[in-house]
Design an enzyme around this catalytic site. Structure first.
Site, PDB file in Angstrom:
ATOM      1  N   LYS A 232       7.270  46.376  42.938  1.00  0.00           N
ATOM      2  CA  LYS A 232       7.794  44.944  43.214  1.00  0.00           C
ATOM      3  C   LYS A 232       6.467  44.122  42.710  1.00  0.00           C
ATOM      4  O   LYS A 232       5.172  44.251  43.080  1.00  0.00           O
ATOM      5  CB  LYS A 232       8.208  44.608  44.495  1.00  0.00           C
ATOM      6  CG  LYS A 232       9.437  45.113  44.760  1.00  0.00           C
ATOM      7  CD  LYS A 232      10.318  44.418  44.166  1.00  0.00           C
ATOM      8  CE  LYS A 232      10.863  43.302  45.134  1.00  0.00           C
ATOM      9  NZ  LYS A 232      11.925  42.440  44.459  1.00  0.00           N
TER      10      LYS A 232
ATOM     11  N   GLU B  29       7.976  30.843  46.151  1.00  0.00           N
ATOM     12  CA  GLU B  29       8.887  30.638  47.199  1.00  0.00           C
ATOM     13  C   GLU B  29       8.164  29.933  48.411  1.00  0.00           C
ATOM     14  O   GLU B  29       9.008  29.218  49.157  1.00  0.00           O
ATOM     15  CB  GLU B  29       9.353  32.018  47.713  1.00  0.00           C
ATOM     16  CG  GLU B  29       9.945  32.727  46.613  1.00  0.00           C
ATOM     17  CD  GLU B  29      10.117  34.313  46.821  1.00  0.00           C
ATOM     18  OE1 GLU B  29      11.330  34.835  46.721  1.00  0.00           O
ATOM     19  OE2 GLU B  29       9.320  35.044  47.387  1.00  0.00           O
TER      20      GLU B  29
ATOM     21  N   SER C 131       5.515  44.354  47.613  1.00  0.00           N
ATOM     22  CA  SER C 131       6.596  44.921  48.688  1.00  0.00           C
ATOM     23  C   SER C 131       5.806  45.817  49.263  1.00  0.00           C
ATOM     24  O   SER C 131       4.996  46.613  49.030  1.00  0.00           O
ATOM     25  CB  SER C 131       7.752  45.085  47.770  1.00  0.00           C
ATOM     26  OG  SER C 131       8.616  46.116  49.028  1.00  0.00           O
TER      27      SER C 131
ATOM     28  N   HIS D 123      22.961  22.633  33.969  1.00  0.00           N
ATOM     29  CA  HIS D 123      23.882  23.630  34.887  1.00  0.00           C
ATOM     30  C   HIS D 123      23.332  25.135  34.802  1.00  0.00           C
ATOM     31  O   HIS D 123      24.142  26.082  35.111  1.00  0.00           O
ATOM     32  CB  HIS D 123      25.358  23.637  34.564  1.00  0.00           C
ATOM     33  CG  HIS D 123      25.947  22.342  34.079  1.00  0.00           C
ATOM     34  ND1 HIS D 123      26.561  21.644  35.202  1.00  0.00           N
ATOM     35  CD2 HIS D 123      25.793  21.555  33.085  1.00  0.00           C
ATOM     36  CE1 HIS D 123      26.810  20.569  34.606  1.00  0.00           C
ATOM     37  NE2 HIS D 123      26.382  20.315  33.356  1.00  0.00           N
TER      38      HIS D 123
END
Ligand code: ARG
Length: 486
Positions: free
Chosen positions: A277, A284, A271, A150
């Protein structure tokens, strides 16, 4: 070229609508090789003369070097190749190439040859990635880390155990593709449009020349079924789903909050605005591309489910879903493999988190079971310990003797003994004592790794044998082409 009974040509817009020529570049080479095998078979069965087969084979061989993706008035690669062969050889010879076959068995053949090669490429890429995972696992058999259920801290684990869980899922993917190859590797060529031919062809001969282990026997089944195509893309969807889950783990672990791992700069994105970043875009995109592949599978099954038996043009629309699924899976495997090979692992952080919090709760409960307590009683005592520790915002090892005593009644268990047990358990002791098969225990890691290394070697040998069979068939075919082209 085919419009014998039709007076008018398709206008440009309609031709674009029906044409598959832009997708067909992926199968052009298979169409040429398949046409060579078919022509040789026609010659061997006296349907073509020596000079006719020679002209056709020479023309086909030249097409191998030509860019066939350019737009023409052809509806697909089959028409384009036949047109070009006829242009080169004249109708008297080239006009005989399409004897005793149809575009329906031809496209089914091309698709099977393409999937056969894609399966082998994917299988080899999977084995490469599994090897990388096992090599990395070997370095981290004693690197403790928290395991989650979980996404909440569950048990103390080892990083190698995690990596081998990925390797095992990928080995199952490998096995799925490996088995499916056996069903794909049958030739539909010679099935004709749907019901076969009266001409004296030899289907087994073309199958052998092209390295197939047999034929798809029933001519209706051979031309109209795409169940093995759906099976293949189904496996790609499962593989991508596994890779997507792995990607998600890495996304989480590479956050500043976790910082269990750091992606190499080579595999990170910046970024446009935030200078600090380091984004995991590749991971992704693996999740995003997985969605597309799942969509491809759904598109294929939806295409097939209402189709009557016998070729329907709907089947043409299946091809891009297959090609896109293959190329996505291959790139995902290659990129993720390199990402794992260059991954920085923050051992200290993993060890530190594994030793904090309440991750040892089950280990303490099991220690009480070893002292003779029913598991349910042990569960209750340790639950109480965690509750008290949580209220005081401390870890289990920081509990005072009186706090330990509050968690257990005299008749349940001796509080002093319980205190000793708590202080004797840490991440490393937990991993030393974990011994069940397949567990995170340190000794288990070595066994799991050795066994996987053996499996990888076996599978690599099987792949080499399988690829050699196809390569040698295609080489023999080329030799025949050269001989008959003289
Ligand atoms: N371009 C077609 C395909 O990709 C080839 C078969 C066409 N057959 C036919 N009878 N129209 O499926």
């Amino acid at each position: 070229m085919y419009r014998s009974r039709l007076d008018k040509n398709l206008d440009k817009h309609t031709l674009d609508y029906v044409s598959s020529i832009s997708d067909d570049s992926e199968i052009a080479i298979y169409d040429i090789i398949g046409s060579q095998a078919h022509s040789i078979m026609l010659y061997e069965n006296k349907i073509l003369s020596k000079s006719e087969v020679k002209k056709i084979l020479v023309a086909l061989e030249k097409l191998k070097k030509q860019n066939l993706s350019d737009k023409s008035s052809a509806e697909d690669i089959h028409e384009l190749i036949e047109t070009l062969v006829i242009q080169r050889t004249g109708l008297a010879a080239g006009g005989k190439m399409h004897t005793a076959r149809s575009r329906n068995d031809q496209v089914a053949l091309d698709l099977r040859m393409k999937i056969r090669d894609d399966i082998n490429t994917i299988c080899n890429c999977i084995l490469d990635m599994v090897e990388t995972l096992v090599v990395l696992a070997e370095k981290h058999t004693a690197t403790a880390m928290p395991l989650y259920t979980h996404l909440q801290q569950a048990q103390i684990g080892t990083f190698s155990h995690f990596l081998i869980s990925y390797a095992d899922a990928l080995l199952r993917d490998f096995e799925r593709f490996y088995d499916t190859f056996g069903r794909v590797n049958h030739s539909p060529l010679g099935a004709g449009p749907v019901g076969g031919t009266s001409l004296p062809i030899n289907r087994n001969s073309t199958a052998r020349m092209l390295g197939f282990s047999g034929i798809v026997e029933n001519s209706i089944d051979a031309t109209s079924n795409r169940d093995v195509v759906a099976e293949y893309v189904g496996h790609v969807a499962i593989l991508m789903t596994n890779l997507s889950r792995i990607a998600e783990d890495l996304v989480i672990w590479s956050t500043s909050e976790f910082s269990f791992v750091e992606l190499s700069d080579q595999f990170s994105s910046p970024s446009s605005v935030m200078p600090q970043k380091k984004n995991p875009d590749i991971l992704e995109l693996t999740r995003g591309k997985t969605a597309r592949v799942i969509g491809n599978l759904v598109a294929i099954l939806s295409n097939l489910k209402g189709l009557a038996s016998g070729y329907g043009r709907d089947l043409q629309e299946i091809k891009p879903s297959v090609f896109l699924s293959s190329s996505t899976a291959i790139s995902a495997l290659v990129v993720l493999n390199s990402m794992f090979a260059t991954l920085k692992v923050n051992k200290q952080k993993m060890n530190q988190i594994a030793d904090s919090g309440y991750l040892a709760a089950l280990d303490i409960a099991e220690a009480l079971v070893k002292e003779g307590l029913p598991f349910r009683t042990a569960h209750k005592i340790v639950g109480k310990l965690v509750q008290i520790a949580h209220e005081s915002k401390i870890s289990l090892s920081e509990l005072t003797a009186s706090e330990v005593a509050r968690s257990v009644s005299e008749r349940e268990f001796d509080a002093k003994r319980l205190g000793k047990i708590i202080s004797s358990i840490n991440a490393q002791s937990s991993l030393q004592s974990r011994s069940s098969l397949g567990s995170a225990g340190i000794a288990e890691q070595k066994r799991l790794i050795t066994k996987r290394k053996f499996t990888i070697r076996q599978y690599q040998k099987n792949m080499a044998r399988r690829s050699a069979l196809i390569t040698s068939a295609i080489e023999k075919l080329s030799a025949k082409v050269r001989l008959l082209s003289r």
